[in-house]
Design a protein around this motif. Structure first.
Motif, PDB file in Angstrom:
ATOM      1  N   ALA A 176       0.834  -1.202   0.000  1.00 55.62           N
ATOM      2  CA  ALA A 176       0.000   0.000   0.000  1.00 55.62           C
ATOM      3  C   ALA A 176       0.869   1.252   0.000  1.00 55.62           C
ATOM      4  CB  ALA A 176      -0.933  -0.002   1.203  1.00 55.62           C
ATOM      5  N   GLY A 177       1.978   1.209   0.720  1.00 63.34           N
ATOM      6  CA  GLY A 177       2.889   2.350   0.729  1.00 63.34           C
ATOM      7  C   GLY A 177       3.448   2.652  -0.651  1.00 63.34           C
ATOM      8  N   VAL A 178       3.719   1.609  -1.415  1.00 63.92           N
ATOM      9  CA  VAL A 178       4.196   1.816  -2.784  1.00 63.92           C
ATOM     10  C   VAL A 178       3.134   2.552  -3.594  1.00 63.92           C
ATOM     11  CG1 VAL A 178       4.948   0.668  -4.909  1.00 63.92           C
ATOM     12  CG2 VAL A 178       5.690  -0.203  -2.681  1.00 63.92           C
ATOM     13  N   GLY A 179       1.878   2.155  -3.423  1.00 66.25           N
ATOM     14  CA  GLY A 179       0.798   2.838  -4.132  1.00 66.25           C
ATOM     15  C   GLY A 179       0.707   4.300  -3.769  1.00 66.25           C
ATOM     16  N   ASP A 180       0.841   4.609  -2.474  1.00 69.77           N
ATOM     17  CA  ASP A 180       0.784   6.008  -2.047  1.00 69.77           C
ATOM     18  C   ASP A 180       1.986   6.784  -2.574  1.00 69.77           C
ATOM     19  OD1 ASP A 180      -0.809   7.901  -0.725  1.00 69.77           O
ATOM     20  OD2 ASP A 180       0.422   7.819   1.075  1.00 69.77           O
ATOM     21  N   ALA A 181       3.147   6.127  -2.613  1.00 69.00           N
ATOM     22  CA  ALA A 181       4.361   6.807  -3.066  1.00 69.00           C
ATOM     23  C   ALA A 181       4.289   7.193  -4.540  1.00 69.00           C
ATOM     24  CB  ALA A 181       5.586   5.922  -2.812  1.00 69.00           C
ATOM     25  N   ILE A 182       3.732   6.315  -5.389  1.00 66.01           N
ATOM     26  CA  ILE A 182       3.748   6.622  -6.827  1.00 66.01           C
ATOM     27  C   ILE A 182       2.685   7.646  -7.212  1.00 66.01           C
ATOM     28  CG2 ILE A 182       4.710   4.363  -7.401  1.00 66.01           C
ATOM     29  CD1 ILE A 182       1.926   3.671  -8.603  1.00 66.01           C
ATOM     30  N   HIS A 272     -13.356  -2.316   2.208  1.00 72.31           N
ATOM     31  CA  HIS A 272     -12.578  -1.740   1.114  1.00 72.31           C
ATOM     32  C   HIS A 272     -11.112  -2.028   1.373  1.00 72.31           C
ATOM     33  CE1 HIS A 272     -11.152   1.621   3.627  1.00 72.31           C
ATOM     34  NE2 HIS A 272     -12.384   1.719   4.079  1.00 72.31           N
ATOM     35  N   ASP A 273     -10.301  -1.920   0.354  1.00 71.56           N
ATOM     36  CA  ASP A 273      -8.874  -2.205   0.502  1.00 71.56           C
ATOM     37  C   ASP A 273      -8.173  -1.027   1.161  1.00 71.56           C
ATOM     38  OD1 ASP A 273      -6.394  -3.496   0.281  1.00 71.56           O
ATOM     39  OD2 ASP A 273      -6.853  -4.240  -1.727  1.00 71.56           O
ATOM     40  N   LEU A 274      -6.899  -1.193   1.432  1.00 70.57           N
ATOM     41  CA  LEU A 274      -6.106  -0.131   2.049  1.00 70.57           C
ATOM     42  C   LEU A 274      -6.022   1.076   1.131  1.00 70.57           C
ATOM     43  CD1 LEU A 274      -3.205  -2.315   3.466  1.00 70.57           C
ATOM     44  CD2 LEU A 274      -5.032  -1.224   4.786  1.00 70.57           C
ATOM     45  N   HIS A 275      -5.926   2.239   1.747  1.00 76.93           N
ATOM     46  CA  HIS A 275      -5.882   3.491   0.999  1.00 76.93           C
ATOM     47  C   HIS A 275      -4.789   3.464  -0.063  1.00 76.93           C
ATOM     48  CE1 HIS A 275      -5.695   7.776   0.173  1.00 76.93           C
ATOM     49  NE2 HIS A 275      -4.428   7.792   0.546  1.00 76.93           N
ATOM     50  N   GLY A 276      -3.579   3.107   0.316  1.00 74.82           N
ATOM     51  CA  GLY A 276      -2.476   3.132  -0.634  1.00 74.82           C
ATOM     52  C   GLY A 276      -2.630   2.129  -1.757  1.00 74.82           C
ATOM     53  N   ALA A 277      -3.212   0.979  -1.458  1.00 82.12           N
ATOM     54  CA  ALA A 277      -3.453  -0.006  -2.513  1.00 82.12           C
ATOM     55  C   ALA A 277      -4.386   0.569  -3.568  1.00 82.12           C
ATOM     56  CB  ALA A 277      -4.043  -1.285  -1.913  1.00 82.12           C
ATOM     57  N   GLN A 278      -5.418   1.262  -3.107  1.00 85.86           N
ATOM     58  CA  GLN A 278      -6.360   1.887  -4.041  1.00 85.86           C
ATOM     59  C   GLN A 278      -5.706   3.030  -4.793  1.00 85.86           C
ATOM     60  OE1 GLN A 278     -10.374   0.905  -1.377  1.00 85.86           O
ATOM     61  NE2 GLN A 278      -9.527   2.965  -1.342  1.00 85.86           N
ATOM     62  N   VAL A 279      -4.883   3.819  -4.111  1.00 85.32           N
ATOM     63  CA  VAL A 279      -4.206   4.941  -4.760  1.00 85.32           C
ATOM     64  C   VAL A 279      -3.256   4.448  -5.847  1.00 85.32           C
ATOM     65  CG1 VAL A 279      -2.516   6.797  -4.395  1.00 85.32           C
ATOM     66  CG2 VAL A 279      -4.449   6.545  -2.837  1.00 85.32           C
ATOM     67  N   GLY A 280      -2.581   3.334  -5.606  1.00 85.01           N
ATOM     68  CA  GLY A 280      -1.661   2.812  -6.613  1.00 85.01           C
ATOM     69  C   GLY A 280      -2.376   2.468  -7.905  1.00 85.01           C
ATOM     70  N   SER A 374       3.977   3.212 -13.860  1.00 89.24           N
ATOM     71  CA  SER A 374       3.308   3.018 -12.574  1.00 89.24           C
ATOM     72  C   SER A 374       2.922   1.557 -12.397  1.00 89.24           C
ATOM     73  CB  SER A 374       2.062   3.914 -12.493  1.00 89.24           C
ATOM     74  OG  SER A 374       2.411   5.278 -12.518  1.00 89.24           O
ATOM     75  N   ALA A 375       2.362   0.963 -13.451  1.00 92.30           N
ATOM     76  CA  ALA A 375       1.957  -0.438 -13.382  1.00 92.30           C
ATOM     77  C   ALA A 375       3.154  -1.344 -13.132  1.00 92.30           C
ATOM     78  CB  ALA A 375       1.248  -0.836 -14.675  1.00 92.30           C
ATOM     79  N   ALA A 376       4.268  -1.071 -13.806  1.00 88.75           N
ATOM     80  CA  ALA A 376       5.459  -1.904 -13.649  1.00 88.75           C
ATOM     81  C   ALA A 376       6.019  -1.800 -12.235  1.00 88.75           C
ATOM     82  CB  ALA A 376       6.517  -1.499 -14.674  1.00 88.75           C
ATOM     83  N   THR A 377       5.998  -0.596 -11.654  1.00 90.02           N
ATOM     84  CA  THR A 377       6.507  -0.416 -10.293  1.00 90.02           C
ATOM     85  C   THR A 377       5.637  -1.149  -9.290  1.00 90.02           C
ATOM     86  OG1 THR A 377       7.405   1.747 -10.905  1.00 90.02           O
ATOM     87  CG2 THR A 377       7.134   1.301  -8.555  1.00 90.02           C
ATOM     88  N   LEU A 378       4.339  -1.050  -9.441  1.00 92.23           N
ATOM     89  CA  LEU A 378       3.439  -1.793  -8.558  1.00 92.23           C
ATOM     90  C   LEU A 378       3.674  -3.292  -8.692  1.00 92.23           C
ATOM     91  CD1 LEU A 378       0.182   0.242  -9.250  1.00 92.23           C
ATOM     92  CD2 LEU A 378       1.435   0.200  -7.080  1.00 92.23           C
ATOM     93  N   ARG A 379       3.831  -3.752  -9.912  1.00 93.95           N
ATOM     94  CA  ARG A 379       4.039  -5.184 -10.154  1.00 93.95           C
ATOM     95  C   ARG A 379       5.356  -5.649  -9.533  1.00 93.95           C
ATOM     96  NH1 ARG A 379       3.462  -4.819 -15.213  1.00 93.95           N
ATOM     97  NH2 ARG A 379       1.190  -4.943 -15.223  1.00 93.95           N
ATOM     98  N   HIS A 380       6.381  -4.787  -9.561  1.00 95.31           N
ATOM     99  CA  HIS A 380       7.676  -5.115  -8.966  1.00 95.31           C
ATOM    100  C   HIS A 380       7.537  -5.471  -7.481  1.00 95.31           C
ATOM    101  CE1 HIS A 380      12.050  -4.785  -8.259  1.00 95.31           C
ATOM    102  NE2 HIS A 380      11.736  -4.111  -7.170  1.00 95.31           N
ATOM    103  N   TRP A 381       6.613  -4.789  -6.802  1.00 95.46           N
ATOM    104  CA  TRP A 381       6.399  -5.017  -5.373  1.00 95.46           C
ATOM    105  C   TRP A 381       5.278  -6.020  -5.101  1.00 95.46           C
ATOM    106  CZ3 TRP A 381       8.870  -2.790  -1.079  1.00 95.46           C
ATOM    107  CH2 TRP A 381       9.858  -1.837  -1.388  1.00 95.46           C
ATOM    108  N   GLY A 382       4.662  -6.549  -6.140  1.00 94.94           N
ATOM    109  CA  GLY A 382       3.544  -7.469  -5.946  1.00 94.94           C
ATOM    110  C   GLY A 382       2.259  -6.776  -5.549  1.00 94.94           C
ATOM    111  N   ALA A 384      -1.298  -4.409  -6.229  1.00 95.55           N
ATOM    112  CA  ALA A 384      -2.395  -4.418  -7.197  1.00 95.55           C
ATOM    113  C   ALA A 384      -2.171  -3.369  -8.273  1.00 95.55           C
ATOM    114  CB  ALA A 384      -3.722  -4.163  -6.489  1.00 95.55           C
ATOM    115  N   VAL A 385      -2.312  -3.770  -9.520  1.00 99.98           N
ATOM    116  CA  VAL A 385      -2.200  -2.871 -10.662  1.00 99.98           C
ATOM    117  C   VAL A 385      -3.584  -2.490 -11.165  1.00 99.98           C
ATOM    118  CG1 VAL A 385      -1.351  -2.650 -13.031  1.00 99.98           C
ATOM    119  CG2 VAL A 385       0.039  -3.819 -11.308  1.00 99.98           C
TER     120      VAL A 385
END
Length: 445
Positions: A176-182, A272-280, A374-382, A384-385
């Motif tokens: 989720a943090g990765v999603g918020d970061a991107i 609902h899912d985590l905020h950062g997961a949704q943001v990603g 963005s999709a590739a970075t999310l996928r790198h961390w496993g 949700a894209v």
């Protein structure tokens, strides 16, 4: 590399007196607590979610380091939502201690800021996950009238980010943090647009540049490098929000998507899912929105000084939220926010934007990231894209409705507002955006 501790003091004008981060940051706790407050009634604030670091119970570890403190636990074996009742109950239970020590992820830290602000006590925040950028800012995300709202609270007086706690956090929080970061690859475009149109600002590249630089290594093949990029990117994100005195630099349409999903789930009593997961996933979607609008819409060719919100805007706002709350309470809360945005638009001088359109668009799209990256970075961390990969999954119909609701939720102008004014915020456009986002998610970049 940015000296986060010194940068934190500059950003907060000295309010965040110490930012301790690294492999043994928890070792600073005893001295920090004594420096912040004289011995007396101290409160340890947390929820009932188990937390570990280096294989031991983190809450017990922190309690042993700071000494005697009264434990205040919020939540009852369920995720904590900071609605009015929860906040008021916590403020009453905390009382007026000499020191508040929060131990938790983003929601608990946000609550700690609120109770510290209300009680006047210093806040020593122990961060337990790299899940959002909100640990290091002076704001809290609350639920008011059923709507997600970001409100001023207070800076943590000290913030401790220990690598041992971050590594022990549940992987879904890190993803989720990765999603918020991107979101930094999406939000600054909305902020720049609002600033240039006179509804926010002034825009300052120096606010977003440290975060853009930090996240460059998010997909580094060395896990240690990528982890440091994540922690630093999120921490810097919170700090620059403090500089701007607004979440706008890092919270554009992609965050609106997440907020609307949260509001929908709360209204329907579902998860609902985590905020950062949704943001990603929303960052992939919203950068696809920018691309699609540039390719197929006329809004960037129109004279913005001649645009206005439609006459039936109030009906649209109330009608949108009546689907979730027939009582009208949520609709009225959102209408009040939207009316502030309309008033700001009507009062702003947009003529300069019409004259300098070429330069404006070149700069604007310089802040729009590539949805495939963005999709590739999310996928790198496993992470949700696609929205169908969230837990629970969000189907295409629900996602299309969520997008349609974006302009009708808060008082901040984003790209969908211009499209409402140009008459192009249509189901047909939304379907094209969803198709473009899916193509980016399927990219092999």
């Amino acid at each position: 590399m940015t000296d986060l501790d010194a940068f934190a003091r500059r950003c907060s004008a000295g309010a965040l007196t110490r930012l301790a981060t690294g492999p043994a940051a928890l070792d600073d706790l005893p001295a920090l607590a004594r420096r912040l407050a004289a011995p007396g009634e101290w409160v340890l604030l947390s929820d009932d979610t188990a937390k570990t670091a280096a294989g031991v119970d983190l809450l017990s570890w922190v309690a042993g380091l700071i000494g005697e403190a009264r434990l205040v636990t919020v939540g009852d074996h369920a995720p904590v939502t900071l609605d009015e009742a929860t906040v008021e109950a916590a403020v009453a239970e905390v009382g007026t201690p000499g020191l508040v020590v929060s131990v938790g992820s983003g929601t608990i830290t946000d609550l700690g800021k609120v109770v510290a602000a209300r009680s006047g006590a210093p806040l020593l925040a122990v961060q337990t996950a790299a899940s959002v950028n909100g640990y290091s800012d002076p704001l809290s995300v609350l639920v008011i009238g059923g709507a997600k709202r970001t409100k001023p609270s207070t800076w943590p007086t000290a913030l401790v980010i220990d690598d041992r706690a971050i590594r022990a956090a549940p992987p879904r929080l890190t993803r989720a943090g990765v999603g918020d970061a991107i979101a930094i690859w999406s939000a600054p475009a909305d902020w720049y647009l609002a600033c240039r149109l006179g509804l926010d600002g002034p825009f300052d590249d120096a606010v977003v540049r440290p975060v853009l630089d930090a996240v460059e290594q998010l997909a580094d093949p060395d896990p240690e490098v990528a982890q440091r990029a994540l922690v630093d990117g999120l921490t810097l994100g919170g700090l620059v929000i403090g500089i701007a005195d607004s979440t706008a630099p890092l919270s554009g349409s992609e965050h609106l998507v997440s907020h609307v999903l949260d509001m929908t789930a709360m209204a329907r009593g579902t998860e609902h899912d985590l905020h950062g997961a949704q943001v990603g996933a929303a960052t992939v979607l919203c950068t696809a929105l920018w691309q699609e609008v540039r390719a197929s819409c006329r809004v960037f060719d129109l004279r913005w000084s001649e645009l206005s919100y439609p006459d039936d805007l109030a009906e649209r706002v109330l009608g949108t939220w009546a689907e979730l709350d027939p009582s009208g309470r949520l609709g009225q809360e959102c209408l009040s926010a939207v009316q502030g945005k309309v008033a700001a638009w009507d009062a702003a001088d947009k003529t300069a934007c019409d004259k300098g359109r070429g330069e404006l668009l070149e700069t604007l799209f310089g802040y729009v990231g590539d949805p495939a990256r963005s999709a590739a970075t999310l996928r790198h961390w496993g992470a949700a894209v696609r929205f169908g990969e969230l837990t629970p999954a969000v189907d295409r119909e629900q996602l299309a409705w969520t997008l349609s609701a974006l302009p009708y939720m808060r008082d901040r102008l984003t790209l969908p507002d211009l499209l409402v004014m140009s008459g192009e915020w249509t189901p047909e456009l939304i379907e094209r955006v969803l198709d473009r986002a899916e193509a980016s998610a399927s990219s092999n970049r």
